[in-house]
Design an enzyme around this catalytic site. Sequence first.
Site, PDB file in Angstrom:
ATOM      1  N   CYS A 137     -33.462 -28.124   3.457  1.00  0.00           N
ATOM      2  CA  CYS A 137     -32.532 -28.362   2.352  1.00  0.00           C
ATOM      3  C   CYS A 137     -32.879 -27.464   1.161  1.00  0.00           C
ATOM      4  CB  CYS A 137     -32.570 -29.830   1.941  1.00  0.00           C
ATOM      5  SG  CYS A 137     -31.348 -30.271   0.684  1.00  0.00           S
TER       6      CYS A 137
ATOM      7  N   CYS B 172     -33.013 -38.440   3.811  1.00  0.00           N
ATOM      8  CA  CYS B 172     -31.896 -38.899   2.982  1.00  0.00           C
ATOM      9  C   CYS B 172     -30.656 -39.244   3.780  1.00  0.00           C
ATOM     10  CB  CYS B 172     -31.575 -37.853   1.912  1.00  0.00           C
ATOM     11  SG  CYS B 172     -30.889 -36.306   2.549  1.00  0.00           S
TER      12      CYS B 172
END
Length: 376
Positions: free
Chosen positions: A95, A193
């Site tokens: 990410c 997440c």
Amino acid sequence: MSGGVDSAVAAARAVEAGHDVVGVHLALNRMPGTLRTGSRGCCTIEDSNDAWRACDRLGIPFYVWDFSERFKADVVDDFIAEYAAGRTPNPCMRCNERIKFAALLEKALALGFDAVCTGHYAKVVRGADGSPELHRAADWAKDQSYVLGVLTAEQLEHCLFPLADTPSKAEVRAEAARRGLSVAAKPDSHDICFISDGDTRGWLAEQIEMAPGYIVDEAGTKVGEHGGANAFTVGQRRGLRLGRPAPDGKPRFVLEVRPKDNTVVVGPERLLAVREIRGIRVSWAGRPPAEATGERWGEDFACDAQVRAHGDPVPARARLEAGPSGAPAAHDAVLVVTLDAPLRGVAPGQTVVLYQGSRVLGQATIDAARSLDRVA
């Protein structure tokens, strides 16, 4: 701005320093839901609202940028593909590499901004030659330089980390309360997440076609069965449900995942001790060590190696070897790290980050981890 306390305080400090600040929340989840569950998950509607309230308090513009398609392709799909190949990926590294400091930074620069400012606990300093270097934060307990080890010198030129010298998270929360930010007591987010309930194995079972197979010991003897090898990771102890106990009665751990023949190899804990790591997709966080480039390419250099975000660094020596192309500067060069002391349970797919003191040298994705006891 994630909607958490760190990014809110980072934005406040950037405003106070005189910068022209715009708050941006990244919409990464295509089905965000409306509420978090404690500290699990992120990128929810609630998080977006928290980020907006912080911007409103600071008097700065607020935008939501939808990167959900790129996040799915570059992070979620990569995570699934790595597990399907028997590796253990780190989605936070991907990410940072492909979303926050690639897609986000690219868009920001195209719009005329100078830098991306985040609430990461890390520091950018200038070396003797003026080039940027990535260093650990003042608070080593919260230091996040490991997950930023994928950043390049070009990206570091456009990074601001206002929390770099903050001695503790408690001080950040206290500052948020003084500034009237509603997120002062908001829990930190943990786990992956996009797997908000924390059940990685259950989530993977919905993404990857699992097939029953055998669990074997280090000698190849069948000791149990599993419902899908891809859900296991090196170092795992729980959930093995073995039908045959070890001869010494001690617990067994996952030593290897073999997706090609759908087999999980288990053995004693001592065989998890790794002394050599071989990494691919090497990158440098600033100027690389002299021994890793040019005429001195291939020489060993001293460093510390870290393989987990909150793991302890281990003294080591590292060198670059030629990859398939045979070119020293090629992206496919192999980083070989020899550890002074063994590390336990290192899995292919994880990331090894190299340090010298507080400085991050660079990183590589672990392709192989060698246990000398297992070789013997």
